[in-house]
Write a protein that holds these residues in place. Structure first.
Motif, PDB file in Angstrom:
ATOM      1  N   THR A  69     -12.252  -9.749  -4.625  1.00 37.88           N
ATOM      2  CA  THR A  69     -12.214 -10.000  -3.103  1.00 37.88           C
ATOM      3  C   THR A  69     -11.370  -9.707  -1.961  1.00 37.88           C
ATOM      4  O   THR A  69     -11.358  -8.923  -1.470  1.00 37.88           O
ATOM      5  CB  THR A  69     -10.988 -11.410  -3.443  1.00 37.88           C
ATOM      6  N   THR A  93     -14.249 -13.571   2.871  1.00 37.04           N
ATOM      7  CA  THR A  93     -14.167 -15.388   3.072  1.00 37.04           C
ATOM      8  C   THR A  93     -14.471 -15.419   1.717  1.00 37.04           C
ATOM      9  O   THR A  93     -14.388 -17.220   1.281  1.00 37.04           O
ATOM     10  CB  THR A  93     -15.284 -15.884   3.873  1.00 37.04           C
ATOM     11  N   LEU A 112     -12.765 -15.366  -1.721  1.00 36.07           N
ATOM     12  CA  LEU A 112     -11.546 -15.738  -1.260  1.00 36.07           C
ATOM     13  C   LEU A 112     -11.997 -17.189  -1.928  1.00 36.07           C
ATOM     14  O   LEU A 112     -10.850 -18.376  -2.251  1.00 36.07           O
ATOM     15  CB  LEU A 112     -11.241 -15.549   0.349  1.00 36.07           C
ATOM     16  N   GLN A 113     -12.497 -18.197  -1.332  1.00 33.21           N
ATOM     17  CA  GLN A 113     -12.663 -19.157  -2.262  1.00 33.21           C
ATOM     18  C   GLN A 113     -13.281 -18.972  -3.430  1.00 33.21           C
ATOM     19  O   GLN A 113     -12.322 -19.850  -3.972  1.00 33.21           O
ATOM     20  CB  GLN A 113     -14.133 -19.719  -1.033  1.00 33.21           C
ATOM     21  N   VAL A 139      -9.867 -18.462  -5.131  1.00 34.19           N
ATOM     22  CA  VAL A 139      -8.748 -19.713  -4.991  1.00 34.19           C
ATOM     23  C   VAL A 139      -9.244 -20.827  -6.343  1.00 34.19           C
ATOM     24  O   VAL A 139      -8.313 -20.940  -6.610  1.00 34.19           O
ATOM     25  CB  VAL A 139      -9.159 -20.081  -4.180  1.00 34.19           C
ATOM     26  N   LYS A 162      -2.587 -16.640  -4.299  1.00 34.30           N
ATOM     27  CA  LYS A 162      -3.313 -17.716  -2.943  1.00 34.30           C
ATOM     28  C   LYS A 162      -3.020 -17.011  -1.880  1.00 34.30           C
ATOM     29  O   LYS A 162      -3.858 -16.582  -1.246  1.00 34.30           O
ATOM     30  CB  LYS A 162      -3.514 -18.914  -2.747  1.00 34.30           C
ATOM     31  N   SER A 163      -1.581 -16.820  -1.374  1.00 31.80           N
ATOM     32  CA  SER A 163      -1.055 -16.449  -0.110  1.00 31.80           C
ATOM     33  C   SER A 163      -1.272 -15.201   0.402  1.00 31.80           C
ATOM     34  O   SER A 163      -1.548 -15.056   1.385  1.00 31.80           O
ATOM     35  CB  SER A 163       0.580 -16.520   0.173  1.00 31.80           C
ATOM     36  N   THR A 210      -4.357 -14.271   0.945  1.00 29.95           N
ATOM     37  CA  THR A 210      -5.154 -15.112   2.492  1.00 29.95           C
ATOM     38  C   THR A 210      -4.718 -14.261   3.549  1.00 29.95           C
ATOM     39  O   THR A 210      -4.723 -14.245   4.888  1.00 29.95           O
ATOM     40  CB  THR A 210      -4.479 -16.655   2.328  1.00 29.95           C
ATOM     41  N   LYS A 211      -3.098 -13.795   3.428  1.00 35.78           N
ATOM     42  CA  LYS A 211      -2.883 -13.161   4.838  1.00 35.78           C
ATOM     43  C   LYS A 211      -3.914 -11.738   4.541  1.00 35.78           C
ATOM     44  O   LYS A 211      -3.636 -11.319   5.954  1.00 35.78           O
ATOM     45  CB  LYS A 211      -1.642 -12.603   3.819  1.00 35.78           C
ATOM     46  N   LEU A 220      -6.907 -11.382   4.021  1.00 38.35           N
ATOM     47  CA  LEU A 220      -8.101 -11.788   5.010  1.00 38.35           C
ATOM     48  C   LEU A 220      -7.441 -12.030   6.390  1.00 38.35           C
ATOM     49  O   LEU A 220      -8.539 -11.464   6.914  1.00 38.35           O
ATOM     50  CB  LEU A 220      -8.277 -12.734   3.917  1.00 38.35           C
ATOM     51  N   ASN A 221      -6.506 -12.790   6.756  1.00 36.53           N
ATOM     52  CA  ASN A 221      -6.234 -12.911   7.707  1.00 36.53           C
ATOM     53  C   ASN A 221      -6.298 -11.770   8.949  1.00 36.53           C
ATOM     54  O   ASN A 221      -6.712 -11.553   9.742  1.00 36.53           O
ATOM     55  CB  ASN A 221      -5.273 -13.616   8.095  1.00 36.53           C
ATOM     56  N   SER A 275      -9.278 -10.246   9.528  1.00 35.17           N
ATOM     57  CA  SER A 275     -10.065 -11.168  10.760  1.00 35.17           C
ATOM     58  C   SER A 275      -9.766 -11.044  11.516  1.00 35.17           C
ATOM     59  O   SER A 275     -10.863 -10.787  13.149  1.00 35.17           O
ATOM     60  CB  SER A 275     -10.202 -11.950  10.312  1.00 35.17           C
TER      61      SER A 275
END
Length: 89
Positions: A35, A48, A51-52, A55, A76-77, A80-81, A83-84, A87
């Motif tokens: 990831t 994305t 990431l799934q 997780v 996970k946090s 996700t941070k 990746l966001n 994005s």
């Protein structure tokens, strides 16, 4: 080496469980690394899906007791941070 039958059994079962724990932790770490590599390569769509998978592996490791609940949440946090942030660029 243990002489008592129950102690011998505990040695065998704990070795089996250690192998299973190592497998779960290893697959989790591999998913996290894949990831992060996708994120570093600026590939949003691949990151994305990775990431799934990460997780899913993190949740499985947490459910089996390989890692603690807060550790799983932190992994996970952080993913996700990142990746966001990618994005939003």
């Amino acid at each position: 080496m243990a002489n008592i039958k129950s102690a011998k059994k505990r040695i065998i079962t704990s070795r089996k469980q250690a192998v299973l724990n190592n497998d779960a932790k290893s697959s989790m770490k591999t998913a996290i690394k894949k990831t992060l590599k996708s994120i570093n390569d600026n590939n949003v769509s691949e990151a994305t899906t990775r990431l799934q998978e990460a997780v899913k592996r993190i949740d499985k490791a947490q459910a089996k007791g390989v890692i603690k609940k807060n550790t799983a949440a932190r992994y996970k946090s952080n993913l996700t941070k990142k990746l966001n942030a990618l994005s939003s660029k």
